[in-house]
Design a protein around this motif. Sequence first.
Motif, mmCIF file in Angstrom:
data_model
loop_
_atom_site.group_PDB
_atom_site.id
_atom_site.type_symbol
_atom_site.label_atom_id
_atom_site.label_comp_id
_atom_site.label_asym_id
_atom_site.label_seq_id
_atom_site.Cartn_x
_atom_site.Cartn_y
_atom_site.Cartn_z
ATOM 1 N N GLY A 95 38.690 -23.117 44.321
ATOM 2 C CA GLY A 95 38.361 -24.402 43.723
ATOM 3 C C GLY A 95 37.992 -25.470 44.735
ATOM 4 N N TYR A 96 37.361 -25.058 45.824
ATOM 5 C CA TYR A 96 36.927 -26.027 46.839
ATOM 6 C C TYR A 96 35.466 -26.374 46.601
ATOM 7 N N GLN A 97 34.985 -27.373 47.293
ATOM 8 C CA GLN A 97 33.567 -27.643 47.317
ATOM 9 C C GLN A 97 33.187 -27.985 48.750
ATOM 10 N N LEU A 98 31.981 -27.594 49.146
ATOM 11 C CA LEU A 98 31.532 -27.922 50.493
ATOM 12 C C LEU A 98 31.129 -29.398 50.551
ATOM 13 N N TYR A 99 30.942 -29.893 51.768
ATOM 14 C CA TYR A 99 30.426 -31.254 51.933
ATOM 15 C C TYR A 99 28.908 -31.191 51.791
ATOM 16 N N GLY A 100 28.417 -31.686 50.661
ATOM 17 C CA GLY A 100 27.004 -31.529 50.333
ATOM 18 C C GLY A 100 26.052 -32.119 51.353
ATOM 19 N N SER B 80 40.008 -39.816 46.623
ATOM 20 C CA SER B 80 39.825 -39.344 45.246
ATOM 21 C C SER B 80 38.622 -38.418 45.138
ATOM 22 N N GLY B 81 37.545 -38.737 45.851
ATOM 23 C CA GLY B 81 36.347 -37.902 45.786
ATOM 24 C C GLY B 81 36.621 -36.498 46.281
ATOM 25 N N GLU B 82 37.379 -36.397 47.372
ATOM 26 C CA GLU B 82 37.673 -35.074 47.929
ATOM 27 C C GLU B 82 38.676 -34.319 47.074
ATOM 28 N N LEU B 83 39.566 -35.077 46.409
ATOM 29 C CA LEU B 83 40.508 -34.408 45.508
ATOM 30 C C LEU B 83 39.772 -33.880 44.292
ATOM 31 N N GLU B 84 38.836 -34.688 43.791
ATOM 32 C CA GLU B 84 38.114 -34.296 42.583
ATOM 33 C C GLU B 84 37.240 -33.078 42.859
ATOM 34 N N SER B 85 36.544 -33.068 43.976
ATOM 35 C CA SER B 85 35.635 -31.949 44.252
ATOM 36 C C SER B 85 36.371 -30.758 44.833
ATOM 37 N N GLY B 86 37.519 -30.990 45.446
ATOM 38 C CA GLY B 86 38.250 -29.893 46.077
ATOM 39 C C GLY B 86 37.885 -29.700 47.541
#
Lengths: 317, 279
Positions: A95-100, B80-86
Motif C-alpha cells: 500500500g505504498y506509493q512512489l514519489y511521482g 498527511s499527503g504521505e500518509l494518504e498515498s502511503g
Amino acid sequence: MNYYHTDRYADMVSIAMRDVTKRFGSVTALDSLDLTVQSGEIYGFLGPNGAGKSTAINVLLDFVRPTSGKATVLGYDTRKESTEIRARTGVLPDGYQLYGRLTGREHLEYSIASRGAGDDPDVILERVGIADAADRRAGGYSKGMAQRLALGMALVGEPELLLLDEPSTGLDPTGAREMRTIIEAEAARGATVFFSSHILGQVEAVCDRVGILRDGSLIAEDTIDGLKSSIDSRSTIEVTVENAPPGIEREIRPIGGVSSVEFSNSKLTIDTTDDAKMTVLQAIESTGATVKNVQTDDSSLEDLFVAYTSDESGVAQ
Amino acid sequence: MSLTRIAMKDLRDTSRSRMLGVVVVLYVLFTAGVAYIYTLIPEIGPGTGELSLELISFLGTPIGLFVPIIGLMLGFNAISGELESGSIKLLLSEPHKRSDVVFGKFVGRFVVMTIATLLGFIAALGIVLALYAELSPVVYVEYVLLTVLFGGVYVSLGIAVSSLTRSKTKATAGVVGLFVVLNWGWGLIGIGLHWIIEGTPFSMGAQPDWYQLFSQASPGGAFSRVSTAMLDLQGPAQQFAVTADDPWFLQWYVAVVVLFVWMIVPLAIGYLRFQSMDI
C-alpha cells in the motif's frame, strides 16, 4: 530442502513476535500472534486478504505499535531500536506509493544515501528490469514498474533481512518469476527472506517454511513438505450412486476419518482419510444404494490452504 | 545526517510542484509590481532619501498575503499527503527516526520558502535599483531576514495541520481555516475584546497596551511590529511607533520571540503527533 542457505546466522533468530496483539478500535488485526523466523530461511507468510499480514509486517517496522506483546527483529526491539532494524532490513511495503515527481534513479539515490551504501543505482535498476525507465518520473510508472523499483530500493545495501509484503502485486507472470529468482539469489547470499502472499503458488516454489495466518493468529506452520505430508493421507472421493435413500449423507458423516460429506445430483462428495475409504464405500452399499462410479482426488496444498483459511473449513479445527 | 537526507529529498520533490511554481511566480510579480508602483509616487519616492524604509511598508502587503499562502501550501501536505498515498512507508523503510521526518521536511520546505522569499526581494530590489540609486542595505537585509522567519512560521503551521489528519481534503480545509483565523479572525477578535474592555470597537490615536500586545501576538501582528520598529516614522505615523517608554512587552524583540514561538510550537505539535501515530 535447503533449510539454511548459509551458516552465517544459523543459530540466530531473525524475527520473533511474542503474544503480539494489535487492535484498531474494535477491530482486532493481530490476536496474540507468536511467530519465529530463523536466520537464513525463506519464510512464506500466507493468509487471505485481511488476515493481518501487513499489520504484522508493519509492527516489525514500527510503522504500527502493538496494543500488547513484544517483537524483536535481528535481536533488536521493534519499539526501542527501530532504526537499527531498518538499517539492516530491506523493505517492500504494501500500500505504498512512489514519489511521482522523482525519477526511478532518484528513489534509489535516496535509499543509497539513507543507508550510506555504496550501490550503483544503475546496477540495481538493471537487476530489477527497469534500467530504461531510470530517468523518468515515477508518476508515469505502471504498477509493475513501481513494484520493481520498490523491490530495488529494498535490495540497497545488501540487507540481512528482506521484508516483502505481497511482492508479486502488479507483476505479470514473467515479473513474478524474476521476483522469485531475486528472492532466491538474496537467500543464497545469506539474507533471511520473509514475504507475505495470499497466493499459495508464489510461496510453494521458494519457501523453506510457511506460516498460515488467519484472523490475526498463526493457524499452521511447517515446511512445505511437512504441510504436504499432513494432508497426503487425505483425499476427496466422489461416489456416483443409484437408489440412494434420502439422508444418505447422514449415514456417512459419523464414520471415523470423514470430515465432510455433500450429496447432490446422485453424487456423494466425501473428504476422508485414505484408510477410511473402504469403510465409507461399504457404508454406502449398506444403505441400499448402488455404487456406479468412484473417483479419488488427492488433496493438493491449494485445497489445504483454502481449507485452512475459509470459514467452513473442516481441517482447521 | 538522516535529517539532511529527508530534507534534500523533500526539497527536490516540492520544488517540482507546478502549483507551487505558479504561486511563487505570482508572488514575485506582485512584489515587483508593488515596488514599481512605489517608485511612481513622488511624495515618498525620489529625493526623500529613505527609499528602502518606505519601500518596506509597501512590500508588507504582498508579503503578508503571499508568504502565509506559500508557507501553508508547502507545509499542509508534508505528512498527511504521505500518509494518504502511503509514500511515508517508503520514506520510513530507510533507517530514519520519525523526528528526522518531521524536522527534515520542515528544513526542506523552509529552504524552498526562503528561496521563494528571496526571489521576491531580488525582484523588488532590481526594480528599485534600476529606477533609483538609493537604498539602505542594512535595513533591507534585516527586513529580508524577518520575512524568512515569517515564512518559517507558516511552513511550521502547515506541517502541524498536516500532522493532525491523514486526509488531504481535511488538511486543505485546516490550512484555509488557519489562514482566515490568523489573517482576519485575529483582528476581529481584537475588535471584540476592545469593545468589551474599552466600550468602543476602536481607539482613536494611541492604542491601549493590552490591545497592542494582543495584536502583536499573531504571526502577522508580530511581523508588522518588528518591521515598524525598523522604520523611522515621521509625522502623524509616529503614534504607531513604539518607544523606549512603552512597556517591555511591546518592544520589537518580544515580537521576534513571538515569531519564534509560532515557528517552534506548531513543529513540536507536529512531531508529537507523528511520533505516536500508526502509519
